[in-house]
Design a protein around this motif. Structure first.
Motif, PDB file in Angstrom:
ATOM      1  N   PRO A   2      13.663   4.017  55.212  1.00 24.24           N
ATOM      2  CA  PRO A   2      13.049   5.335  55.025  1.00 24.24           C
ATOM      3  C   PRO A   2      12.849   5.680  53.552  1.00 24.24           C
TER       4      PRO A   2
ATOM      5  N   PRO B 158      12.363  12.003  50.262  1.00 30.37           N
ATOM      6  CA  PRO B 158      11.403  13.099  50.405  1.00 30.37           C
ATOM      7  C   PRO B 158      10.425  13.151  49.233  1.00 30.37           C
TER       8      PRO B 158
ATOM      9  N   THR C 100       3.261  12.200  58.632  1.00 32.76           N
ATOM     10  CA  THR C 100       4.139  12.362  59.786  1.00 32.76           C
ATOM     11  C   THR C 100       3.997  11.180  60.741  1.00 32.76           C
TER      12      THR C 100
ATOM     13  N   GLY D 120       6.601   8.738  59.563  1.00 34.09           N
ATOM     14  CA  GLY D 120       7.936   9.270  59.350  1.00 34.09           C
ATOM     15  C   GLY D 120       8.204   9.723  57.930  1.00 34.09           C
TER      16      GLY D 120
ATOM     17  N   ASN E   2       8.636  12.232  54.829  1.00 32.71           N
ATOM     18  CA  ASN E   2       9.076  13.605  54.645  1.00 32.71           C
ATOM     19  C   ASN E   2       8.331  14.153  53.432  1.00 32.71           C
TER      20      ASN E   2
ATOM     21  N   ARG F   7       6.049  17.405  51.713  1.00 30.47           N
ATOM     22  CA  ARG F   7       5.653  18.811  51.743  1.00 30.47           C
ATOM     23  C   ARG F   7       4.797  19.097  50.523  1.00 30.47           C
TER      24      ARG F   7
ATOM     25  N   TRP G 142      13.037  22.874  47.368  1.00 33.89           N
ATOM     26  CA  TRP G 142      12.989  22.100  48.601  1.00 33.89           C
ATOM     27  C   TRP G 142      13.684  20.747  48.438  1.00 33.89           C
TER      28      TRP G 142
END
Length: 119
Positions: free
Chosen positions: A72, A75, A97, A100, A102, A104, A115
């Motif tokens: 993974p 972010p 998405t 997978g 992350n 923003r 964040w």
């Protein structure tokens, strides 16, 4: 491209025209440097480029392949301004998405930092 090992974070600041190869180079460097799980703050406010949907799709597929190889990704907070760039970055976040990611999108560095600091 500024790497902060103490905070496991990478700050990328772009300006002017940014090509797909530049964006691919950034994620390739993150994988090569073994910092794939680091958080990334991507400041694109001074960028004059608006990636096409096809470019974003190709980038997300590339990131998906790297995620398969490295696990993974950390972010990613994208800071953008201007309606076209914000729209394009939001499409990138939506496509993310599917793999997978992350991701923003924010309009200020303060929001993005907040964040990224949230556990």
């Amino acid at each position: 491209y500024v790497r902060d090992d103490a905070h496991k974070r990478i700050l990328v600041t772009t300006w002017g025209e940014i090509a797909l190869d530049d964006m691919v180079g950034i994620v390739d460097r993150q994988a090569k440097d073994r910092t794939w799980s680091y958080a990334m703050l991507y400041d694109a406010r001074a960028s004059a480029s608006t990636p096409t949907t096809d470019e974003m799709r190709r980038l997300v597929l590339h990131i998906g392949a790297l995620t398969t190889a490295h696990g993974p990704r950390g972010p990613v907070a994208i800071v953008a301004n201007g309606p076209l760039l914000e729209k394009a970055e939001r499409v990138y976040a939506s496509l993310g998405t599917l793999t997978g990611l992350n991701v923003r999108v924010f309009t200020t560095l303060v929001e993005a930092e907040r964040w990224l600091q949230t556990p």
